[in-house]
Scaffold this active site. Structure first.
Site, PDB file in Angstrom:
ATOM      1  N   GLY A  90       9.874  -8.270   1.849  1.00 10.20           N
ATOM      2  CA  GLY A  90       9.877  -7.615   3.141  1.00 10.20           C
ATOM      3  C   GLY A  90       8.849  -8.125   4.123  1.00 10.20           C
TER       4      GLY A  90
ATOM      5  N   VAL B 257       5.608  -7.491   4.753  1.00  9.90           N
ATOM      6  CA  VAL B 257       4.275  -7.939   4.351  1.00  9.90           C
ATOM      7  C   VAL B 257       4.340  -9.319   3.708  1.00  9.90           C
ATOM      8  CG1 VAL B 257       2.304  -7.465   2.865  1.00  9.90           C
ATOM      9  CG2 VAL B 257       3.374  -5.601   4.140  1.00  9.90           C
TER      10      VAL B 257
ATOM     11  N   ARG C 243      18.506 -11.519  -6.262  1.00  9.52           N
ATOM     12  CA  ARG C 243      19.360 -11.549  -5.082  1.00  9.52           C
ATOM     13  C   ARG C 243      18.888 -12.570  -4.059  1.00  9.52           C
ATOM     14  NH1 ARG C 243      19.652  -6.015  -1.906  1.00  9.52           N
ATOM     15  NH2 ARG C 243      17.476  -6.604  -1.600  1.00  9.52           N
TER      16      ARG C 243
ATOM     17  N   ARG D 206      -4.372   0.788  -7.881  1.00  5.54           N
ATOM     18  CA  ARG D 206      -5.502   1.076  -6.991  1.00  5.54           C
ATOM     19  C   ARG D 206      -6.506   2.058  -7.577  1.00  5.54           C
ATOM     20  NH1 ARG D 206      -1.746   1.960  -1.689  1.00  5.54           N
ATOM     21  NH2 ARG D 206      -1.305  -0.240  -1.218  1.00  5.54           N
TER      22      ARG D 206
ATOM     23  N   CYS E  48      -2.819   0.742   3.587  1.00  5.08           N
ATOM     24  CA  CYS E  48      -2.915   0.156   4.919  1.00  5.08           C
ATOM     25  C   CYS E  48      -3.752   0.978   5.889  1.00  5.08           C
ATOM     26  CB  CYS E  48      -1.518  -0.057   5.491  1.00  5.08           C
ATOM     27  SG  CYS E  48      -0.437   1.389   5.322  1.00  5.08           S
TER      28      CYS E  48
ATOM     29  N   GLN F 112       1.105   6.199  12.066  1.00  3.52           N
ATOM     30  CA  GLN F 112       1.460   4.967  11.377  1.00  3.52           C
ATOM     31  C   GLN F 112       2.801   4.419  11.845  1.00  3.52           C
ATOM     32  OE1 GLN F 112      -0.484   6.973   7.431  1.00  3.52           O
ATOM     33  NE2 GLN F 112       0.730   5.148   7.049  1.00  3.52           N
TER      34      GLN F 112
ATOM     35  N   SER G 239       6.680  -0.183  10.495  1.00  2.00           N
ATOM     36  CA  SER G 239       6.598  -1.357   9.619  1.00  2.00           C
ATOM     37  C   SER G 239       5.916  -1.024   8.307  1.00  2.00           C
ATOM     38  CB  SER G 239       5.869  -2.505  10.316  1.00  2.00           C
ATOM     39  OG  SER G 239       4.582  -2.100  10.747  1.00  2.00           O
TER      40      SER G 239
ATOM     41  N   LYS H 130      -3.468   9.375  -1.200  1.00  2.00           N
ATOM     42  CA  LYS H 130      -3.919   7.989  -1.333  1.00  2.00           C
ATOM     43  C   LYS H 130      -5.105   7.708  -0.418  1.00  2.00           C
ATOM     44  CE  LYS H 130       0.677   5.986  -2.203  1.00  2.00           C
ATOM     45  NZ  LYS H 130       1.719   5.135  -1.577  1.00  2.00           N
TER      46      LYS H 130
ATOM     47  N   HIS I   5      -1.218   0.659  12.930  1.00  2.00           N
ATOM     48  CA  HIS I   5      -1.566   2.006  12.484  1.00  2.00           C
ATOM     49  C   HIS I   5      -2.811   2.467  13.237  1.00  2.00           C
ATOM     50  CE1 HIS I   5       1.477   1.683   9.584  1.00  2.00           C
ATOM     51  NE2 HIS I   5       0.796   1.761   8.461  1.00  2.00           N
TER      52      HIS I   5
ATOM     53  N   ASN J 103      -1.234  -3.219  10.612  1.00  2.00           N
ATOM     54  CA  ASN J 103      -1.040  -2.825   9.217  1.00  2.00           C
ATOM     55  C   ASN J 103      -0.413  -3.907   8.356  1.00  2.00           C
ATOM     56  OD1 ASN J 103       1.172  -1.839  11.090  1.00  2.00           O
ATOM     57  ND2 ASN J 103       2.247  -1.706   9.133  1.00  2.00           N
TER      58      ASN J 103
END
Length: 328
Positions: free
Chosen positions: A30, A32, A55, A113, A142, A169, A172, A208, A237, A304
């Site tokens: 994607g 990032v 894929r 994390r 992010c 945010q 994206s 988070k 963001h 972000n």
């Protein structure tokens, strides 16, 4: 190609040898992942292999053939450093295979994390912790990245007592498909969203942000209250932050402290549009919060996809290389 000037060795034991950083591997996924590849090329790294799902395997991406990410491919021992830009479940499945093959993995998902013993690193804040890895370094959320970039210099100068933060945010952060949906919408369809898992009290994004901020700053008891919303903009963001400090600090003093901190750029009125495409975290609206003793309010914005994800991970990789050169 990333080639150190001298052989390097890991500072902590690993399952596989890290003789030198020869090749960077990006597990593409994607928005990032795309930005990561762009940044790698901008920074002069050409020896990059790209992996994705079955894929996408075989497709061409910027002149590079995408390979399928399989446990066998990642554990073959061909790689020294891997950047993972995938979801939590895929990281949990694939990262251990890359580590077993001898690679150091910088993972951008939430998978590792908060795991004890795995460094959660923002180079400007706690870069020294990266050297403590045993094969995995986690890239933070992010919003935790720009927030801790702003909080760390204030903590060092006057101490932190309590943090309240509201995030705004961009879509994206929910991936490339969310960006395409926003592009296809009419203005009348635009609205705030709260599209994270909800436990009846808070969204997992809020949890988070609280727990990662505590871990990065090494302040496990720091009170942090977060409210997160998704806004209909493509990139950037924003965070409104209310801080209570241990010692008094004026708005002018705080401005001076933040202006001298690495990775931050002062802007009177920071906006997502002003941050998009840039590497700095923008900080502005710095003022006293008169509702709290030693209160301070500010507004921070970051791209972000860059500092909030891809750039931070690449900076971790470069930090690991620099630390390993010193160790050698």
């Amino acid at each position: 190609m990333i080639v150190p000037t001298a052989p390097v060795a890991p500072t902590t034991p690993m399952r596989g040898p890290l003789a030198k950083l020869e090749r960077l591997v990006e597990r593409l996924h994607g928005a990032v992942g795309t930005i990561t590849l762009q940044l790698l090329r901008e920074r002069g790294y050409s020896d990059v292999r790209v992996f994705a799902s079955a894929r996408s395997a075989g497709k061409q991406l910027g002149g590079t053939t995408v390979e399928e990410a399989t446990p066998d491919a990642l554990s073959a021992g061909d790689f020294d450093l891997c950047l993972f830009s995938v979801g939590t479940s895929a990281s949990l499945e694939l990262v251990p295979h890359a580590v077993h093959g001898g690679a150091v993995c910088v993972d951008k998902s939430a998978a590792y994390r908060l795991e004890p013993g795995i460094p959660l690193v923002v180079p400007e804040v706690n870069g020294i912790r990266a050297a403590e890895h045993q094969g995995i370094v986690a890239n933070p959320n992010c919003c935790a990245i720009p927030l801790t970039c702003a909080l760390k210099p204030l903590h060092d100068a006057v101490g932190l007592e309590r943090i309240r933060v509201a995030t705004y945010q961009s879509v994206s952060g929910a991936g490339a498909q969310a960006m395409e949906r926003l592009r296809a919408q009419t203005p009348e369809d635009n609205d705030l969203r709260m599209d994270w898992s909800f436990d009846g009290v808070e969204f997992d994004e809020e949890e988070k942000l609280r727990e990662e901020t505590r871990k990065i700053l090494e302040l496990p008891a720091l009170p942090v209250s977060a409210t997160c919303v998704r806004v209909p903009i493509l990139v950037g963001h924003a965070e409104a932050v209310w801080i209570e400090t241990t010692e008094p600090v004026s708005a002018e003093q705080a401005t001076s402290i933040l202006g001298a901190a690495p990775g931050l750029r002062l802007e009177q009125f920071p906006t997502p549009g002003g941050a998009a495409g840039g590497d700095d975290v923008l900080v502005g609206r710095i003022r006293k919060d008169t509702t709290a003793e030693n209160g301070l309010a500010l507004f921070i914005v970051g791209d972000n996809l860059r500092k909030g994800a891809a750039l931070n991970a690449i900076q971790i990789a470069e930090l690991l290389l620099a630390q390993q050169r010193v160790a050698a």
